[in-house]
Design a protein around this motif. Structure first.
Motif, PDB file in Angstrom:
ATOM      1  N   ALA A 152       0.831  -1.214   0.000  1.00  0.00           N
ATOM      2  CA  ALA A 152       0.000   0.000   0.000  1.00  0.00           C
ATOM      3  C   ALA A 152       0.861   1.257   0.000  1.00  0.00           C
ATOM      4  CB  ALA A 152      -0.928  -0.003   1.210  1.00  0.00           C
ATOM      5  N   THR A 212       2.614   1.657  -3.344  1.00  0.00           N
ATOM      6  CA  THR A 212       1.680   1.847  -4.453  1.00  0.00           C
ATOM      7  C   THR A 212       1.006   3.210  -4.425  1.00  0.00           C
ATOM      8  OG1 THR A 212       1.227  -0.533  -4.535  1.00  0.00           O
ATOM      9  CG2 THR A 212      -0.376   0.928  -5.612  1.00  0.00           C
ATOM     10  N   TYR A 213       0.672   3.692  -3.233  1.00  0.00           N
ATOM     11  CA  TYR A 213      -0.148   4.899  -3.135  1.00  0.00           C
ATOM     12  C   TYR A 213       0.579   6.119  -2.543  1.00  0.00           C
ATOM     13  CZ  TYR A 213      -3.871   1.575  -4.102  1.00  0.00           C
ATOM     14  OH  TYR A 213      -4.658   0.605  -4.682  1.00  0.00           O
ATOM     15  N   SER A 214       1.865   6.007  -2.330  1.00  0.00           N
ATOM     16  CA  SER A 214       2.619   7.157  -1.805  1.00  0.00           C
ATOM     17  C   SER A 214       3.544   7.715  -2.884  1.00  0.00           C
ATOM     18  CB  SER A 214       3.447   6.738  -0.589  1.00  0.00           C
ATOM     19  OG  SER A 214       4.557   5.944  -0.990  1.00  0.00           O
ATOM     20  N   ASN A 270       6.398   5.660  -4.942  1.00  0.00           N
ATOM     21  CA  ASN A 270       6.167   4.844  -6.128  1.00  0.00           C
ATOM     22  C   ASN A 270       7.059   5.268  -7.302  1.00  0.00           C
ATOM     23  OD1 ASN A 270       4.733   2.815  -7.636  1.00  0.00           O
ATOM     24  ND2 ASN A 270       3.677   4.472  -8.681  1.00  0.00           N
ATOM     25  N   SER A 315       8.928  -2.328  -6.844  1.00  0.00           N
ATOM     26  CA  SER A 315       7.897  -2.414  -5.802  1.00  0.00           C
ATOM     27  C   SER A 315       7.630  -3.848  -5.383  1.00  0.00           C
ATOM     28  CB  SER A 315       6.591  -1.774  -6.293  1.00  0.00           C
ATOM     29  OG  SER A 315       6.758  -0.402  -6.562  1.00  0.00           O
ATOM     30  N   ILE A 368      -8.933  -4.281  -8.027  1.00  0.00           N
ATOM     31  CA  ILE A 368      -7.952  -3.189  -7.910  1.00  0.00           C
ATOM     32  C   ILE A 368      -6.877  -3.332  -8.979  1.00  0.00           C
ATOM     33  CG2 ILE A 368      -6.249  -2.096  -6.407  1.00  0.00           C
ATOM     34  CD1 ILE A 368      -7.860  -3.027  -4.023  1.00  0.00           C
ATOM     35  N   GLU A 405      -4.065  -1.874  -9.293  1.00  0.00           N
ATOM     36  CA  GLU A 405      -2.696  -1.851  -8.772  1.00  0.00           C
ATOM     37  C   GLU A 405      -2.436  -3.003  -7.806  1.00  0.00           C
ATOM     38  OE1 GLU A 405      -4.858   0.596  -8.301  1.00  0.00           O
ATOM     39  OE2 GLU A 405      -4.265   2.167  -9.712  1.00  0.00           O
TER      40      GLU A 405
END
Length: 249
Positions: A81, A84-86, A89, A101, A200, A202
């Protein structure tokens, strides 16, 4: 910030945090807090779910296994997480086009497994990585849940030996991981549909990193079962503590 420095820092943080998270001695904590006993003083002397079932009963054994699976999967999903979402990435895409990743979020449960087996809180002793292996498979991929999970349960029920089912389950899980990974990198499709995060885009990538981690964890599991393999050959291995036959002893 330099991309290589960021990757080094991420790798070190993931490895260290995952190792210590995995090293939390679930069975020992439950045993001492609720039963005033250390499972390592009884049965197989192991700090895992199977021996906890022998010492404290089936329900506690299942609880220990579930908690050990969860403690393995938490660093995995947290790492996935965050990367992927910060903003991190962007640093995960190396100059050669490789997205690192997956290397880090699949590496997290691997270090958890090493922490579980060689916990610094237990003088670098611990469990046998079964719950860790099952956790990273059945809680990330429904295809592994079906093939690896049911193989484990089927062999355990048929043979009455948890050690044998664990070894066979590890082999099957690793083989499935390689088949999925090879297809993922050679066929134009998105293997995230085989994960629990189907909707999702990602979702964790079931690629080569997934297969390598499975294989290393499977080898670790088998190595940790050396004494069990010897007892299986000698016909002296203890039967499944979750079976009816064990209850009737």
């Amino acid at each position: 910030m330099n991309i290589y420095l960021v990757n080094i820092l991420v790798a070190v943080i993931v490895a260290v945090v995952s190792f210590f998270f995995g090293s939390i001695p679930t069975a020992v904590i439950i045993g001492k807090v609720f039963f005033h006993k250390d499972p390592r003083d009884y049965g197989s002397k192991n700090a895992g779910g199977t021996n906890s079932a022998r010492v404290f009963g089936k329900k506690i054994g299942v609880l220990v296994i579930v908690l050990d699976m969860i403690k393995t999967i938490i660093p995995f999903y947290v790492t996935w997480a965050v990367l992927t979402y910060s903003g991190l990435n962007g640093y995960m895409h190396w100059d050669n086009g490789y997205d690192a990743s997956a290397l880090y979020y699949w590496g997290a449960p691997l270090f958890c497994a090493f922490g579980h087996c060689y916990s610094p809180f237990l003088r670098f002793k611990g469990g046998k990585a079964v719950a860790c292996f099952m956790g990273i498979n059945v809680l990330t991929s429904w295809i592994e849940f079906c093939l690896c999970g049911f193989t484990y349960l089927g062999v355990a029920k048929k043979s009455k030996y948890i050690s044998l089912s664990s070894i066979v389950g590890a082999i099957v899980g690793s083989l499935v991981a390689w088949v999925v990974a090879i297809i993922a990198v050679t066929v134009p499709w998105n293997p995230h549909i085989l994960t629990w995060l189907i909707t999702i885009d990602e979702a964790p990538f079931l690629g080569i990193e997934f297969a390598i981690v499975n294989t290393i964890m499977g080898i670790l599991l088998i190595v940790r079962h050396r004494s069990n393999i010897q007892r299986l050959r000698a016909g002296t291995e203890g039967i499944n503590p979750f079976s009816k036959e064990y209850s009737s002893k």
